[in-house]
Design an enzyme around this catalytic site. Structure first.
Site, short mmCIF file in Angstrom:
data_model
loop_
_atom_site.label_atom_id
_atom_site.label_comp_id
_atom_site.label_asym_id
_atom_site.label_seq_id
_atom_site.Cartn_x
_atom_site.Cartn_y
_atom_site.Cartn_z
N ARG A 47 0.84 -1.20 0.00
CA ARG A 47 0.00 0.00 0.00
C ARG A 47 0.88 1.26 0.00
O ARG A 47 2.00 1.23 0.52
CB ARG A 47 -0.91 -0.01 1.23
N LYS A 56 5.70 4.22 4.69
CA LYS A 56 6.37 3.13 3.98
C LYS A 56 7.48 3.67 3.07
O LYS A 56 8.31 2.93 2.58
CB LYS A 56 5.36 2.31 3.18
N LYS A 114 7.60 -12.84 2.14
CA LYS A 114 7.39 -13.51 0.84
C LYS A 114 8.64 -13.35 -0.03
O LYS A 114 9.08 -14.30 -0.68
CB LYS A 114 6.17 -12.92 0.12
C1 26W Z 1 -10.30 1.35 7.82
C2 26W Z 1 -9.60 1.18 9.06
C3 26W Z 1 -8.36 0.38 9.03
C4 26W Z 1 -7.36 0.67 9.90
C5 26W Z 1 -6.24 -0.09 9.95
C6 26W Z 1 -8.22 -0.70 8.17
C7 26W Z 1 -7.09 -1.47 8.21
C8 26W Z 1 -6.08 -1.17 9.11
C9 26W Z 1 -4.88 -2.07 9.25
C10 26W Z 1 -4.27 -1.90 10.60
C11 26W Z 1 -3.87 -1.88 8.21
C12 26W Z 1 -2.95 -3.05 8.05
O1 26W Z 1 -3.13 -3.83 7.15
N1 26W Z 1 -1.93 -3.21 8.92
C13 26W Z 1 -0.85 -4.12 8.63
O2 26W Z 1 -1.07 -5.39 9.24
C14 26W Z 1 -0.10 -6.31 8.80
C15 26W Z 1 -0.47 -7.67 9.36
O3 26W Z 1 -0.26 -7.71 10.73
C16 26W Z 1 1.30 -5.88 9.21
O4 26W Z 1 2.22 -6.78 8.66
C17 26W Z 1 1.58 -4.46 8.70
O5 26W Z 1 2.81 -4.02 9.19
C18 26W Z 1 0.47 -3.53 9.11
O6 26W Z 1 0.64 -2.26 8.53
#
Ligand code: 26W
Length: 861
Positions: free
Chosen positions: A592, A597, A703
Site C-alpha cells: 500500500r 512506507k 514472501k
Molecule cells: C479502515 C480502518 C483500518 C485501519 C487499519 C483498516 C485497516 C487497518 C490495518 C491496521 C492496516 C494493516 O493492514 N496493517 C498491517 O497489518 C499487517 C499484518 O499484521 C502488518 O504486517 C503491517 O505491518 C500492518 O501495517
C-alpha cells in the site's frame, strides 16, 4: 502425489445421498439444529485423469448446460472449479463431522477483511491433484494456467491485515485446527486501480458479477441483526430484570461458506462470509398500495451493509456505514457461535468459555465484546458477573498498527443511534473498569481519564482498542519490536495493570501459496535438497544453506530466478509497456502507498541515479529495473501524489536515451494477491524501507525472503527478525540502513531537514531537479506538496534523514549483485533462513499460548 482413490459410479452416489436425506427427514440424528453425520454421506471421487475428465465434461454439459457453440473460457474455468470443489466437498463434510464428534474447543477468527486471492491453484495443490487436473484439461485441449487466469481475485481486504487472515486460515487447515473464519461477503472488494496519465483512477471491483463457484449459500443459518430502536427493561417469567430492544430495524445476515482446504490431510475448514439483506423481501402493504419505491427501499438499505469494502487502511472513524458493518459482522458471528453451542449443549453454558474463543483481527470487530455480553444476558438470562467471566475468556485481541490515527474511535452519539443496548453495556463495562483502576491507583484521576474506554469531551468517543483490551484474555502485537512498543507506548497503562495479558506473535505467510504454488522452479530445487517436508514444516528448509557453497547448485538457483524474471518481464511489458532486462537487478517495492512506507525515499534514490547518469557520473552504475506497485486510499491525497510522482519519474527515465540499458522504472497497476504471486519469485532486491517504529510487521518482506530476494531495509517490524535469521550465515545478506526507532525519538526534537539536505549535495541536487519541474514540465505545481513535506514541513517521516545512508546501502547492494556467485549464495541463505516466517509457526504459537485447541483429524473419506 497421494494415490488415487477409485471412482464411485454415479448410481452408488445417488443412492448414498438418498439414504442421508432419508435419515435427516425421519429425524434420526440426535442434534437439533445442525445435524452432523458421524460418517460422511458420500464416498471419495476418483482423482485419476479419467474420473476428473468425466467430471469436467459432466459439469460443462449438464451443470452449466454448455455445448461447443456456447462454451468459453469462463465456463471452462467454472467446470474446473466444480470438479475440484466436488473433491473438497466430501472432505469438508467429514471435517465438520469430526469436529462435532470431538466436541472440543473451537476458535473463530473475526475479521472485516479476508484477502483470499485466487482459490483454484491452491485447492489443487492442497488436494494433490494439480498434475491430474492439468492432464485432464490438456486432453480437452486446455491449459490449466490459462484457465486459472479466469478466476477473479477475492479481494476482500486492503493489504497486510487481510492477507494475514487468509494465510492464517490456510495454516490452521493444514495444522488440522478447528478454526473458523468469519467475515463479510462484500459485493465489491478492493477497487481496481487504473493509471490514467500516471494518476490512480479507481474502478469498482464487482468480483461476484458472474457468481462465485466456490461459495455455498446456507440460508438455513441466517441470523437477525438488530439496529436502532431503544433499549427497554422488563421482567421475565422468573421475575428477573431483563433488557430487550424495541422498535428496531433488523437486517438479515445470510451466510455463504467458502472451503479452506488443508494440505493433503483431508481437512477442509470453513470461512463463513455474511451477506446483508432485508428480513422481509419487501413490504407487501406498501407494494400493494402502489408505493413500489418505499417497498424496495428497506431491502436496498439493508443490503448496503455488505455492499463494499472500505478501501482505507488508516481510519474510517465516524462513518456510520462502517460501524454498521462492524456490528453486523460481530453480531451475526456471535449469534451463530451461540446457536451452534445451544444446539449441542442446550442452556448449559458452564463449558462455553472453555470451548470457544474469538480472535479479534484488530479493533474492527471489537464490538463483539459487548455483543457477547448482550447475547448471554438478554437472550440467555445470565447475570453480569457470569457473562463477563465468560466474555473475557472468549476474546483475544491482535493489534496491527502503531499509527495513532489508525486507532479506532467511534462517537458515543453514533453508537446510541445505531446500537443503543450495546452502548449501555459499554458504559457499564467502563464504569466497572474505572472502579478497578481507582482501586489500583487511588487518587490518580489523570490515569483514570487516560484509561477510560470513553474519551470525554464535547463529542465523546468510544476507544475501541481499550474496549478490546479490557474485554480480552490476550493482547498481542505482530512482531517483537511492535509488541514491545505497544507495551512501552500506546498501551502502557494497561500493560502496567495486566502485564500477563500482553504477548507477541510474529507474523508469517503460508509457504504453500508463497513458494510451492507461485515458485515451482525453486520449489523443485529445494525439494531435491531437503525433501518435501518443508511444505508443511518450513524449519526443515535450513539444510538448503549448505548448497550456497555448491557452484552447480548456485547455477541451478540462478537459472530458476532468471526464468521467473523473464516471466515477470513479460507481465511488466504487457501492463506497463516497459522493457525489463532480465539480467538487470530487479528491485521491487510493492505494498500500500503510505508516507511511512517511504516509496518516496526509493523514488528519490532513483532520481539520484538518473542525475548521476545525466551529469556523466554514471559509469559504475549497475543495470537496475525498479518496480513499484500498490494502491492509495482514494481520499489520501499525499499517497496519490506519490504515485503520480513515481510514474512521472518513470516516464522521464524510461524515455531518456542516456539512461537506456542502465535504469528502467515501472509502476505496475492494480497490485493484488495474484500479481504478487508473479512478482515475489522474480525479485532480487526487496525494499522494506519504512520509518523505523511505524511498520508493525510487514509480510511482503517474508514472501520476498522465502523466494530468495535480499532485503534492503530499516530496523522496523519483522525486518529485525528477518535480518537476525539470515545473519546466521554472516552479514552481507541483508542491507541495513537508517535511523532506529530510539534514534528517531532522540533526533526528532532538534532535527532540521534543511540541514541534512545542505549536507548531502546529491540529495540537494535531487530536490533541485524536482523543484525545477523536471518531472512535471507540463503540469507545474503538482509535486509542491511532496517538496513541502520534505523541506518546509520538516520531513516528518525522516525521508531526507535516511537518504544518505540509504544511498550507501544501495551502493553495497550494487557491489554485491555484481558478484553473481556471491549474490546467488546470499539468495540461497535467505531462503534457507526463512523457516521462522511460516504462518504454520505463527498459528502454532497462537494455539499454544492463546487458543489451546486440540488438532482434530478429519474422518477418512
Ligand atoms: C479502515 C480502518 C483500518 C485501519 C487499519 C483498516 C485497516 C487497518 C490495518 C491496521 C492496516 C494493516 O493492514 N496493517 C498491517 O497489518 C499487517 C499484518 O499484521 C502488518 O504486517 C503491517 O505491518 C500492518 O501495517
Amino acid at each position: 502425489m497421494p494415490k488415487s482413490t477409485a471412482s464411485t459410479t454415479a448410481k452408488s452416489q445417488t443412492k448414498t445421498i438418498r439414504k442421508g436425506d432419508a435419515a435427516r427427514a425421519t429425524g434420526r440424528h440426535a442434534r437439533k439444529s445442525e445435524s452432523a453425520p458421524t460418517q460422511p454421506i458420500s464416498q471419495a471421487l476418483g482423482n485419476d485423469v479419467g474420473a476428473i475428465s468425466a467430471d469436467l465434461h459432466r459439469h460443462l454439459s449438464y451443470t452449466l448446460g454448455r455445448d461447443h457453440h456456447s462454451v468459453n473460457d469462463r465456463y471452462r474455468y467454472q467446470a474446473t472449479v466444480l470438479a475440484t470443489r466436488d473433491r473438497l466437498m466430501e472432505r469438508w463434510k467429514a471435517t465438520h463431522a469430526a469436529y462435532y464428534a470431538a466436541d472440543g474447543k473451537r476458535a473463530y477468527y473475526l475479521s472485516m477483511e479476508f484477502l483470499m486471492g485466487r482459490a483454484l491453484g491452491n485447492a489443487l495443490i492442497n488436494l494433490g491433484i494439480q498434475g491430474e487436473m492439468a492432464d485432464s484439461l490438456r486432453q480437452l485441449g486446455l491449459d490449466l494456467e490459462e484457465i486459472s487466469e479466469q478466476e477473479p481475485d477475492a479481494g476482500l481486504g486492503n493489504g497486510g491485515l487481510g492477507r494475514l487472515a487468509a494465510c492464517f486460515l490456510d495454516s490452521c487447515a493444514t495444522l488440522q485446527l478447528p478454526v473458523f473464519g468469519y467475515g463479510i461477503r462484500y459485493d465489491y472488494g478492493m477497487f481496481r486501480q487504473k493509471l490514467v496519465n500516471g494518476a490512480q483512477v479507481e474502478e469498482p471491483d464487482h468480483w461476484l458479477a458472474h457468481g462465485s463457484p466456490w461459495e455455498l449459500c446456507r440460508p438455513e443459518y441466517s441470523t437477525r441483526v438488530t439496529f436502532g430502536g431503544r433499549s427497554e427493561m422488563y421482567r421475565d417469567e422468573n421475575g428477573s430484570v431483563r433488557f430487550r430492544t424495541v422498535g428496531s430495524t433488523d437486517v438479515l445476515a445470510v451466510p455463504y461458506d467458502v472451503p479452506v482446504p488443508g494440505y493433503r490431510n483431508g481437512t477442509v475448514n470453513t470461512l463463513r462470509l455474511w451477506k446483508a439483506t432485508s428480513p422481509d423481501v419487501f413490504n407487501l402493504s406498501e407494494f400493494n398500495a402502489g408505493d413500489y419505491d418505499a417497498a424496495i427501499q428497506s431491502q436496498a438499505s439493508a443490503e448496503n451493509i455488505s455492499r463494499v469494502l472500505y478501501p482505507n487502511d488508516k481510519s474510517e472513524n465516524g462513518k456510520e456505514l462502517r460501524l454498521r458493518q462492524q456490528y453486523f459482522l460481530s453480531s451475526a458471528s456471535l449469534q451463530d457461535i451461540v446457536r451452534r453451542w445451544v444446539s449441542v449443549h442446550g442452556a448449559d453454558f458452564s463449558q462455553f468459555a472453555a470451548k470457544n474463543i474469538c480472535q479479534l483481527n484488530d479493533t474492527h470487530p471489537t464490538v463483539a465484546v459487548a455483543e457477547l455480553m448482550r447475547i448471554l444476558m438478554d437472550d440467555h438470562g445470565m447475570g453480569w458477573d457470569e457473562a463477563w467471566g465468560i466474555t473475557t475468556k472468549c476474546m483475544a485481541y491482535t493489534n496491527h498498527t502503531l499509527l495513532p490515527e489508525a486507532l479506532e474511535k467511534w462517537p458515543v452519539a453514533l453508537f446510541r443511534h445505531l446500537v443503543p443496548r450495546i452502548l449501555e453495556i459499554i458504559f457499564e463495562i467502563n464504569a466497572r473498569f474505572m472502579r478497578l483502576v481507582a482501586n489500583k491507583w487511588p487518587g490518580d484521576g489523570a490515569r483514570q481519564a487516560r484509561m477510560s474506554i470513553i474519551e470525554e469531551g464535547r463529542n465523546p468517543q468510544v476507544r475501541m482498542a481499550y474496549l478490546a483490551i479490557v474485554g480480552s484474555c490476550s493482547v498481542n502485537g505482530v512482531a517483537q519490536l511492535h509488541s514491545d512498543l505497544l507495551k512501552a507506548g500506546l498501551f502502557r497503562d494497561f500493560a502496567d495493570l495486566w502485564p500477563e495479558r500482553f504477548n507477541n506473535k510474529t507474523n508469517g505467510v503460508t509457504q504453500r501459496r508463497w513458494m510451492a504454488l507461485c515458485n515451482p522452479k525453486m520449489s523443485t530445487l529445494i525439494t531435491e535438497v531437503v525433501g518435501e517436508k518443508w511444505v508443511t514444516d518450513l524449519a526443515t528448509i535450513a539444510p538448503l544453506a549448505k548448497k550456497a557453497k555448491d557452484a552447480g547448485f548456485r547455477a541451478e538457483w540462478r537459472k530458476a530466478k532468471r526464468a521467473n524474471k523473464v516471466a515477470l518481464a513479460e507481465i511488466v511489458k504487457r501492463d506497463c509497456g516497459v522493457n525489463f532486462n532480465p539480467d538487470a537487478m530487479f528491485d521491487v517495492q510493492v505494498k500500500r502507498i503510505h508516507e511511512y512506507k517511504r516509496q518516496l525515499l526509493n523514488a528519490l534514490h532513483l532520481v539520484h541515479l538518473y542525475d548521476r547518469i545525466k551529469r556523466g557520473d554514471g559509469k559504475g552504475i549497475l543495470p537496475r529495473c525498479a518496480l513499484f506497485g500498490g494502491k492509495a486510499a482514494p481520499g489520501y491525497q499525499m499517497a496519490k501524489s506519490i504515485i503520480r510522482f513515481i510514474t512521472s519519474v518513470a516516464d522521464v527515465i524510461n524515455a531518456d536515451p542516456d539512461v537506456r540499458g542502465t535504469l528502467q522504472v515501472a509502476y505496475i497497476p492494480d497490485y493484488r494477491v495474484s500479481l504478487m504471486e508473479r512478482i515475489c519469485p522474480a525479485a532480487d532486491l526487496s525494499e522494506q524501507i519504512s520509518t523505523a517504529g511505524k511498520e508493525a510487521s510487514g509480510t511482503g518482506n517474508m514472501k520476498f525472503m522465502m523466494n530468495g530476494a535480499l532485503t534492503i531495509g530499516t530496523l522496523d517490524g519483522a525486518n529485525i527478525e528477518i535480518r537476525e535469521e539470515v545473519m546466521r550465515y554472516g552479514d552481507g545478506h541483508f542491507f541495513l540502513f537508517g535511523h532506529t526507532e530510539p534514534s528517531i525519538n532522540a533526533a526528532r526534537p532538534t532535527y532540521r531537514s534543511a540541514d541534512v539536505i545542505a549536507k548531502d549535495p546529491d540529495l540537494g541536487r535531487v530536490i533541485d531537479l524536482i523543484r525545477a519541474g523536471h518531472f512535471n514540465q507540463c503540469q507545474p505545481g503538482i509535486f509542491d506538496e511532496i517538496l513541502h513535506s520534505l523541506t518546509d514541513w520538516n520531513d516528518y517521516w525522516f525521508t531526507c534523514a535516511d537518504f544518505t545512508d540509504y544511498k550507501r546501502a544501495q551502493a553495497e547492494a550494487e557491489t554485491a549483485y555484481r558478484d553473481q556467485e556471491r549474490w546467488a549464495a546470499s539468495s540461497i541463505y535467505n531462503t534457507a533462513a526463512s523457516g521462522k516466517f511460516s504462518t504454520d509457526r505463527t498459528m502454532t504459537e497462537y494455539n499454544r499460548d492463546i487458543w489451546k485447541l486440540e488438532p482434530v483429524k478429519a474422518f477418512p473419506v
